[in-house]
Design a protein around this motif. Structure first.
Motif, PDB file in Angstrom:
ATOM      1  N   TYR A   1       0.840  -1.194   0.000  1.00  0.00           N
ATOM      2  CA  TYR A   1       0.000   0.000   0.000  1.00  0.00           C
ATOM      3  C   TYR A   1       0.877   1.246   0.000  1.00  0.00           C
ATOM      4  O   TYR A   1       2.035   1.217   0.447  1.00  0.00           O
ATOM      5  CB  TYR A   1      -0.908   0.028   1.228  1.00  0.00           C
ATOM      6  CG  TYR A   1      -1.840  -1.157   1.325  1.00  0.00           C
ATOM      7  CD1 TYR A   1      -3.041  -1.180   0.629  1.00  0.00           C
ATOM      8  CD2 TYR A   1      -1.503  -2.264   2.105  1.00  0.00           C
ATOM      9  CE1 TYR A   1      -3.892  -2.271   0.704  1.00  0.00           C
ATOM     10  CE2 TYR A   1      -2.345  -3.359   2.192  1.00  0.00           C
ATOM     11  CZ  TYR A   1      -3.538  -3.360   1.486  1.00  0.00           C
ATOM     12  OH  TYR A   1      -4.366  -4.444   1.558  1.00  0.00           O
ATOM     13  N   VAL A   2       0.306   2.318  -0.486  1.00  0.00           N
ATOM     14  CA  VAL A   2       0.954   3.618  -0.439  1.00  0.00           C
ATOM     15  C   VAL A   2       0.021   4.568   0.305  1.00  0.00           C
ATOM     16  O   VAL A   2      -1.134   4.763  -0.102  1.00  0.00           O
ATOM     17  CB  VAL A   2       1.242   4.166  -1.850  1.00  0.00           C
ATOM     18  CG1 VAL A   2       1.828   5.575  -1.755  1.00  0.00           C
ATOM     19  CG2 VAL A   2       2.183   3.234  -2.603  1.00  0.00           C
ATOM     20  N   LEU A   3       0.514   5.111   1.399  1.00  0.00           N
ATOM     21  CA  LEU A   3      -0.242   6.107   2.160  1.00  0.00           C
ATOM     22  C   LEU A   3       0.287   7.484   1.771  1.00  0.00           C
ATOM     23  O   LEU A   3       1.472   7.773   1.930  1.00  0.00           O
ATOM     24  CB  LEU A   3      -0.073   5.875   3.662  1.00  0.00           C
ATOM     25  CG  LEU A   3      -0.663   6.942   4.596  1.00  0.00           C
ATOM     26  CD1 LEU A   3      -2.165   7.073   4.399  1.00  0.00           C
ATOM     27  CD2 LEU A   3      -0.345   6.607   6.050  1.00  0.00           C
ATOM     28  N   LYS A   4      -0.605   8.302   1.264  1.00  0.00           N
ATOM     29  CA  LYS A   4      -0.221   9.635   0.800  1.00  0.00           C
ATOM     30  C   LYS A   4      -0.957  10.677   1.634  1.00  0.00           C
ATOM     31  O   LYS A   4      -2.166  10.573   1.847  1.00  0.00           O
ATOM     32  CB  LYS A   4      -0.592   9.788  -0.677  1.00  0.00           C
ATOM     33  CG  LYS A   4      -0.205  11.110  -1.314  1.00  0.00           C
ATOM     34  CD  LYS A   4      -0.587  11.097  -2.791  1.00  0.00           C
ATOM     35  CE  LYS A   4      -0.239  12.394  -3.483  1.00  0.00           C
ATOM     36  NZ  LYS A   4      -0.637  12.364  -4.925  1.00  0.00           N
ATOM     37  N   TYR A   5      -0.223  11.656   2.142  1.00  0.00           N
ATOM     38  CA  TYR A   5      -0.877  12.734   2.880  1.00  0.00           C
ATOM     39  C   TYR A   5      -0.188  14.048   2.555  1.00  0.00           C
ATOM     40  O   TYR A   5       0.973  14.079   2.120  1.00  0.00           O
ATOM     41  CB  TYR A   5      -0.892  12.458   4.384  1.00  0.00           C
ATOM     42  CG  TYR A   5       0.455  12.424   5.072  1.00  0.00           C
ATOM     43  CD1 TYR A   5       0.924  13.525   5.782  1.00  0.00           C
ATOM     44  CD2 TYR A   5       1.246  11.277   5.040  1.00  0.00           C
ATOM     45  CE1 TYR A   5       2.146  13.493   6.437  1.00  0.00           C
ATOM     46  CE2 TYR A   5       2.469  11.235   5.687  1.00  0.00           C
ATOM     47  CZ  TYR A   5       2.915  12.345   6.386  1.00  0.00           C
ATOM     48  OH  TYR A   5       4.135  12.312   7.028  1.00  0.00           O
ATOM     49  N   SER A   6      -0.918  15.129   2.749  1.00  0.00           N
ATOM     50  CA  SER A   6      -0.367  16.422   2.346  1.00  0.00           C
ATOM     51  C   SER A   6      -0.912  17.538   3.219  1.00  0.00           C
ATOM     52  O   SER A   6      -1.991  17.442   3.809  1.00  0.00           O
ATOM     53  CB  SER A   6      -0.701  16.710   0.878  1.00  0.00           C
ATOM     54  OG  SER A   6      -2.104  16.785   0.684  1.00  0.00           O
ATOM     55  N   LEU A   7      -0.123  18.604   3.282  1.00  0.00           N
ATOM     56  CA  LEU A   7      -0.513  19.850   3.936  1.00  0.00           C
ATOM     57  C   LEU A   7      -0.049  20.974   3.026  1.00  0.00           C
ATOM     58  O   LEU A   7       1.157  21.185   2.846  1.00  0.00           O
ATOM     59  CB  LEU A   7       0.130  19.975   5.318  1.00  0.00           C
ATOM     60  CG  LEU A   7      -0.113  21.301   6.052  1.00  0.00           C
ATOM     61  CD1 LEU A   7      -1.600  21.483   6.353  1.00  0.00           C
ATOM     62  CD2 LEU A   7       0.705  21.360   7.347  1.00  0.00           C
ATOM     63  N   GLY A   8      -1.004  21.672   2.426  1.00  0.00           N
ATOM     64  CA  GLY A   8      -0.639  22.696   1.457  1.00  0.00           C
ATOM     65  C   GLY A   8       0.077  22.068   0.274  1.00  0.00           C
ATOM     66  O   GLY A   8      -0.371  21.077  -0.302  1.00  0.00           O
ATOM     67  N   SER A   9       1.234  22.604  -0.079  1.00  0.00           N
ATOM     68  CA  SER A   9       2.006  22.072  -1.211  1.00  0.00           C
ATOM     69  C   SER A   9       2.962  20.961  -0.798  1.00  0.00           C
ATOM     70  O   SER A   9       3.643  20.378  -1.648  1.00  0.00           O
ATOM     71  CB  SER A   9       2.795  23.205  -1.874  1.00  0.00           C
ATOM     72  OG  SER A   9       3.697  23.796  -0.943  1.00  0.00           O
ATOM     73  N   ASN A  10       3.019  20.661   0.492  1.00  0.00           N
ATOM     74  CA  ASN A  10       3.915  19.606   0.981  1.00  0.00           C
ATOM     75  C   ASN A  10       3.210  18.257   0.900  1.00  0.00           C
ATOM     76  O   ASN A  10       2.167  18.046   1.527  1.00  0.00           O
ATOM     77  CB  ASN A  10       4.330  19.886   2.427  1.00  0.00           C
ATOM     78  CG  ASN A  10       5.108  21.173   2.558  1.00  0.00           C
ATOM     79  OD1 ASN A  10       5.987  21.463   1.756  1.00  0.00           O
ATOM     80  ND2 ASN A  10       4.777  21.970   3.567  1.00  0.00           N
ATOM     81  N   ILE A  11       3.772  17.344   0.124  1.00  0.00           N
ATOM     82  CA  ILE A  11       3.181  16.026  -0.094  1.00  0.00           C
ATOM     83  C   ILE A  11       4.130  14.961   0.441  1.00  0.00           C
ATOM     84  O   ILE A  11       5.341  15.000   0.194  1.00  0.00           O
ATOM     85  CB  ILE A  11       2.909  15.792  -1.590  1.00  0.00           C
ATOM     86  CG1 ILE A  11       1.944  16.866  -2.123  1.00  0.00           C
ATOM     87  CG2 ILE A  11       2.334  14.396  -1.822  1.00  0.00           C
ATOM     88  CD1 ILE A  11       1.728  16.802  -3.618  1.00  0.00           C
TER      89      ILE A  11
ATOM     90  N   PHE B   1      -5.603  12.918   3.273  1.00  0.00           N
ATOM     91  CA  PHE B   1      -5.098  11.546   3.314  1.00  0.00           C
ATOM     92  C   PHE B   1      -5.736  10.717   2.206  1.00  0.00           C
ATOM     93  O   PHE B   1      -6.924  10.857   1.907  1.00  0.00           O
ATOM     94  CB  PHE B   1      -5.415  10.889   4.664  1.00  0.00           C
ATOM     95  CG  PHE B   1      -4.629  11.440   5.819  1.00  0.00           C
ATOM     96  CD1 PHE B   1      -3.424  10.866   6.203  1.00  0.00           C
ATOM     97  CD2 PHE B   1      -5.094  12.541   6.522  1.00  0.00           C
ATOM     98  CE1 PHE B   1      -2.702  11.375   7.268  1.00  0.00           C
ATOM     99  CE2 PHE B   1      -4.379  13.064   7.588  1.00  0.00           C
ATOM    100  CZ  PHE B   1      -3.175  12.476   7.964  1.00  0.00           C
ATOM    101  N   LYS B   2      -4.926   9.827   1.631  1.00  0.00           N
ATOM    102  CA  LYS B   2      -5.406   8.877   0.632  1.00  0.00           C
ATOM    103  C   LYS B   2      -4.552   7.616   0.743  1.00  0.00           C
ATOM    104  O   LYS B   2      -3.357   7.689   1.053  1.00  0.00           O
ATOM    105  CB  LYS B   2      -5.291   9.459  -0.776  1.00  0.00           C
ATOM    106  CG  LYS B   2      -5.657   8.487  -1.896  1.00  0.00           C
ATOM    107  CD  LYS B   2      -5.386   9.073  -3.271  1.00  0.00           C
ATOM    108  CE  LYS B   2      -6.413  10.132  -3.609  1.00  0.00           C
ATOM    109  NZ  LYS B   2      -6.304  10.570  -5.026  1.00  0.00           N
ATOM    110  N   VAL B   3      -5.169   6.448   0.503  1.00  0.00           N
ATOM    111  CA  VAL B   3      -4.434   5.182   0.497  1.00  0.00           C
ATOM    112  C   VAL B   3      -4.593   4.541  -0.873  1.00  0.00           C
ATOM    113  O   VAL B   3      -5.694   4.519  -1.443  1.00  0.00           O
ATOM    114  CB  VAL B   3      -4.946   4.223   1.590  1.00  0.00           C
ATOM    115  CG1 VAL B   3      -4.193   2.892   1.527  1.00  0.00           C
ATOM    116  CG2 VAL B   3      -4.789   4.855   2.971  1.00  0.00           C
ATOM    117  N   MET B   4      -3.489   4.008  -1.404  1.00  0.00           N
ATOM    118  CA  MET B   4      -3.501   3.334  -2.702  1.00  0.00           C
ATOM    119  C   MET B   4      -2.991   1.906  -2.538  1.00  0.00           C
ATOM    120  O   MET B   4      -2.003   1.673  -1.833  1.00  0.00           O
ATOM    121  CB  MET B   4      -2.621   4.095  -3.696  1.00  0.00           C
ATOM    122  CG  MET B   4      -3.141   5.493  -4.009  1.00  0.00           C
ATOM    123  SD  MET B   4      -1.964   6.529  -4.915  1.00  0.00           S
ATOM    124  CE  MET B   4      -0.939   7.092  -3.547  1.00  0.00           C
TER     125      MET B   4
END
Length: 364
Positions: free
Chosen positions: A32-42, A67-70
């Motif tokens: 799995y890939v956990l993706k999270y971000s705050l503003g332009s920071n990914i 937050f998103k999970v792939m």
């Protein structure tokens, strides 16, 4: 491989500088890939196929993260969840992982409301119990007992309160996600969520009406607590009138009539509550000449309370305005505040969005 509608983030629990994210397991995934971000920071975190929960740390309290999970195969992303928003920080009041959700599988409206609420409030799947209820206003003791036993058996011990995703049966001591139709209940849910942390200012109206018996709460209310003594957010007023109209600042509305006029002429901030001291307000679908509390919900309130059997005019069987305002404005949720404001709840029913928390506080 499931579709994106079937692959979901099951839960996202914020805490002090962290969020615990939990998602569905995909048997075919090699990771799995956990993706999270705050503003332009990914930020991207790769995880093994056995991991379906991860604690993201080092976050900024008070900030909202995406937050998103792939789920991935050897070469490609197979499926991904929808993106969710989570505000970081430990907050006051009951949390979504502490709320149980009951759904009636014999009622299509109940199923629709429960699913909508699960998604909107991220209720964990293990906190949802499916029941088969008859569509009647009341259950007999013989009907109720096995249902209660099932809930007691299946509900996790971390659950502190229940939300019931139906309008009938209504003679229950829990908060109901109820309304005249599914759209009204969804709007109720949306208002509760929209209220969170808004820190609204406005008025509490305690009505001393021409019905002296039903206005007993106004008659015994201690004048010391008028004005902003209880909370700097709320101006508590005791009015000699049967109703208010054309206002936009109603946060609390404590009525003393069997039926209340003019409620559709006002605009209510998300999180506002109203109830009336009368005989059958909690009989949601068959209250006769006594106004059902569903009328308050239809008018735009986020919570209400009513009794389902003769309560007399005993104030201990209805919300105490002082205690309700105190608990709610100190950062407790709607269900906590309403419940704590009533000494004897056994004849009443709550309707509203349980986790609504307009005066939510962040705890360091």
């Amino acid at each position: 491989v499931p579709s994106s509608n079937e692959f979901k983030i099951k839960q996202a629990v914020p805490g002090n500088r962290q969020v615990i994210v939990t998602w569905d397991k995909i048997p075919e995934a090699i990771g799995y890939v956990l993706k999270y971000s705050l503003g332009s920071n990914i930020y991207v975190i790769g995880l093994d196929p056995e991991t379906t929960s991860y604690t993201v740390i080092g976050l900024e309290n008070g900030s909202t993260y995406y937050f998103k999970v792939m789920a991935r195969s050897t070469t490609v992303i197979m499926v991904e969840t929808s993106t969710i928003l989570v505000k970081v920080g430990r907050t006051s009041g009951l949390q979504s992982h502490q709320l149980g959700l009951l759904v009636n599988d014999n009622d299509p409206d109940s199923i629709a409301v429960a699913e909508y609420y699960r998604i909107r409030r991220l209720i964990p799947s293990e906190n949802i119990v499916h029941l088969s209820l008859p569509k009647v206003t009341r259950l007999t003791a013989n009907e109720f007992t096995p249902l209660k036993n099932k809930v007691d058996e299946l509900m996790p011990p971390t659950v502190q309160a229940l939300a019931l995703a139906w309008t009938i049966p209504y003679a229950v001591e829990s908060m109901m996600l109820a309304g005249k139709n599914v759209d009204q209940v969804k709007a109720l849910i949306d208002r509760g969520i929209a209220s969170d942390g808004t820190q609204p200012t406005g008025s509490a109206y305690i009505m001393n009406t021409t019905d002296s018996i039903r206005s007993v709460r106004a008659k015994v209310f201690i004048s010391y607590y008028l004005g902003k003594t209880i909370s700097p957010h709320v101006n508590v007023q005791l009015l000699q009138a049967n109703s208010i109209s054309g206002t936009t600042d109603v946060l609390f509305y404590f009525q003393g009539l069997h039926a209340v006029n003019d409620i559709t002429t006002n605009k209510y901030p998300p999180g506002a509550v109203a109830d009336q001291l009368t005989l059958y307000g909690g009989m949601l679908t068959d209250s006769g000449s006594h106004m059902s509390i569903l009328e308050f919900i239809a008018a735009g309130f986020t919570g209400s309370f009513g009794t389902v059997s003769e309560p007399c005019s005993w104030t201990q069987k209805f919300p105490n305005p002082q205690f309700m305002i105190q608990h709610y404005t100190k950062g407790e949720t709607l269900i906590e505040s309403y419940w704590k404001s009533i000494l004897q709840v056994f004849q009443g029913v709550f309707v509203g969005e349980p986790l609504a928390n307009p005066w939510r506080q962040y705890i360091s």
